[in-house]
Enzyme design. Sequence first.
Site, short mmCIF file in Angstrom:
data_model
loop_
_atom_site.label_atom_id
_atom_site.label_comp_id
_atom_site.label_asym_id
_atom_site.label_seq_id
_atom_site.Cartn_x
_atom_site.Cartn_y
_atom_site.Cartn_z
N ASP A 288 4.92 -3.49 5.37
CA ASP A 288 3.92 -2.78 4.57
C ASP A 288 4.26 -1.29 4.65
OD1 ASP A 288 1.87 -2.14 2.92
OD2 ASP A 288 0.33 -3.22 4.02
C1 BGC Z 1 -0.91 -1.77 1.22
C2 BGC Z 1 -0.14 -2.84 0.50
C3 BGC Z 1 0.50 -2.28 -0.74
C4 BGC Z 1 1.38 -1.12 -0.34
C5 BGC Z 1 2.09 -0.48 -1.51
C6 BGC Z 1 -0.07 -0.54 1.46
O1 BGC Z 1 -0.82 0.51 1.96
O2 BGC Z 1 -1.40 -2.28 2.44
O3 BGC Z 1 -0.99 -3.91 0.19
O4 BGC Z 1 1.21 -3.26 -1.40
O5 BGC Z 1 0.58 -0.12 0.28
O6 BGC Z 1 1.22 0.18 -2.35
#
Ligand code: BGC
Length: 746
Positions: A288
């Site tokens: 993530d």
């Molecule tokens: C979130 C993800 C997301 C990623 C990209 C993160 O902060 O937890 O779910 O896909 O950002 O935007």
Amino acid sequence: MKNTYSRIVVFLMTCIVMLSAGTIYAQQLTIDQRVDSVLKLMTLDEKIGQLNQYSGFEEATGPVTEEADKPEQLRKGMIGSMLNVTGAVKTRQAQEMALQSRLKIPLLFGQDVIHGYRTIFPIPLAEAASWDLEAIELSARVAATEASAAGVHWTFAPMVDISRDPRWGRVMEGAGEDPYLGSLVAAARVKGFQGNCLGNTDALMACGKHFAAYGAAVGGRDYNSVDMSLQQLHNVYLKPYKAAVDAGVATMMTSFNDINGIPATAHKYILRKVLRDKWNFQGFVLSDWGSVGEMINHGYSAGEADAAKAALLAGCDMDMESRCYIKNMKSLVLSGAISEDVIDESVRLILRKKFEMGLFDDPFRFCNEEREKQQWDNRAHRDIARNMARKSIVLLKNDKELLPLKENVKTIAMIGPLVKAVGENNGFWSYSWPDDSVRIVTQWQGILNRAGNQANLLYAKGCGITEPDSSGFKEAVEIAMKADVVIMSVGESANMSGEAKSRSNIQLPGVQEELIKAVYATGKPLVIIINAGRPLVFNWTADHAHAILYTWWLGTEAGNAIADVVFGDYNPSGKLPMSFPRSEGQIPVYYSYFNTGRPPKDENDLNYVSAYIDMPNSPRFPFGYGLSYTSFSISEPVLNTTNITAGEELIIKVTVSNTGNADGTETIQLYFRDKVGSLVRPVKQLAGFQQVFLRKGESRTLTFTLTEKDLRFYNENLEFVSEPGEFDVFVGNSPDNLKGKGFVLD
Ligand code: BGC
């Protein structure tokens, strides 16, 4: 120097020849052979580049810790993928930069296409309330069609995290509390995004996230730790991820949380042993946003190099935005801390997806402005979104059949901070477009579209969403006095749920419930529309309002969908995918609990039992609950036998009759209870459901089957087994309205 230069030129020529030769005999090679042929040409730096993902040039969906010269790095092949590059033109520009790199390896473009792209659909929790898997799959298909036409290859969806804690803001992105429903929804979304084949130009690679158990964050506080037994992990939380893998999900994303003390991004057990070895996952794993580097804050890694090593060895193939891989991986390999084979393994998985998406054949096949334009205002997509939206609405209360509104309603007062709200209708994780103010159908506009000719509409905002100002109450009461019926639209603002939007207080915010009380005092029939990204607590309203529609966030067609239900053009059929607590103090409250050694006999029993002394254990509205404008009677289940063995089927028949005055759809739910287990089993577990549309007066007999396989669970040794003994099977339309029969598994 000259010597080096000519060697590079010769090498590059060879590559170009080989790559173009690649097209000639590419058809004869398997994807794995093509992957290997590219891998062989790659330097260590280029391999590490493939493991690196950056956010785009303008937008960020997380904290950017340090700037990088992205164009320069693209040209050097130091970036394998980008997120947040939006539109055919911009993805083309970035792809062109990547293609200036030595080996011309195309980029993968990822985006959070969570509930629609150009046409915004209901938030995923709302869609789950439809229990309509075909509609959910179609919603994802539409999103994929629109996003793939705008250059996107890959969506960071579906989020399949089970959550039983409505304080957690991200419940809006998932399918709620139940592993069975959650698994079916996960599979439907994966199929919808990916379509028939990843090689199609309207397919988006899906990403099952956030692996794992992100929804069980302690206290419902985002990014917080998760501490749970492996049995609970396997029996509840892992199931929807497994369903996504079984449905062929192309990628998985690790979660921010630690699980029993090990950050998920470096969790060998879940990433290697479970995901790769047990589930045979063939795609690649992405961290993530920044979660590799965050292992330093967790107190798990001493520094960036340590974090990069732990994550890659655990099986996290690509690093989103922490930059730990790009900065440290080379020295880790050169020092022998990581073998180049491990890097190769991850690069292979990533290249394979690029081949499967057809990007080596044509890196620009998704950056097509013509196609983007065609999908920009697709009327059919809006109709599909409207249908999805009305199916997502849950009717919680309808005293004296106030809804649907009758023909004799001549004046309607519309009151509340969300009546004329525009962008709020889209909810969190949605795109804003310049023409949103004309595209999004507000609730005011929706009711006006439908009732403009038959009724007079009055409006007062009454109050804001969170502001403590009640100066607008007077006007609201005045217009209510003039109306035959009042519709109030209240709730959260869209950005009160979503990432980093945990709330300790999940009541209706601000003075909205006070406004409801003031309007209720006029004695006018009162319909409440509640907009939110999570279950809220609204006891006074639940006790007093005459009708309540829970509408979540419904997207572009919100107003029309709400009008469809308010006027009975669509008979509501939604069922809650999460239990609604009476108070935050009850959280987590969910239907599938363990009985304990001291279950209360009833809600008044406080005699040394497992209960609260100040409120019942039961939720305000249970999972699976939702009313209709008609009524249904559901017979006792009839079983074909009272004993089954492995390999035999228990056939359960139940007759459903529409006993009311409207045609409608009911969702018949099947639960079971394993009465004695080597591990305590839940009092009820959902194991099937069917939706049936019945005309008034019509009856139908539905058939469900259960086999020994449906009764299996992960035991103390994490073996997936069933245990002979007594079971109950229940059928009904919510866990608090079931009829049951016993049977035995021999
Ligand atoms: C979130 C993800 C997301 C990623 C990209 C993160 O902060 O937890 O779910 O896909 O950002 O935007």
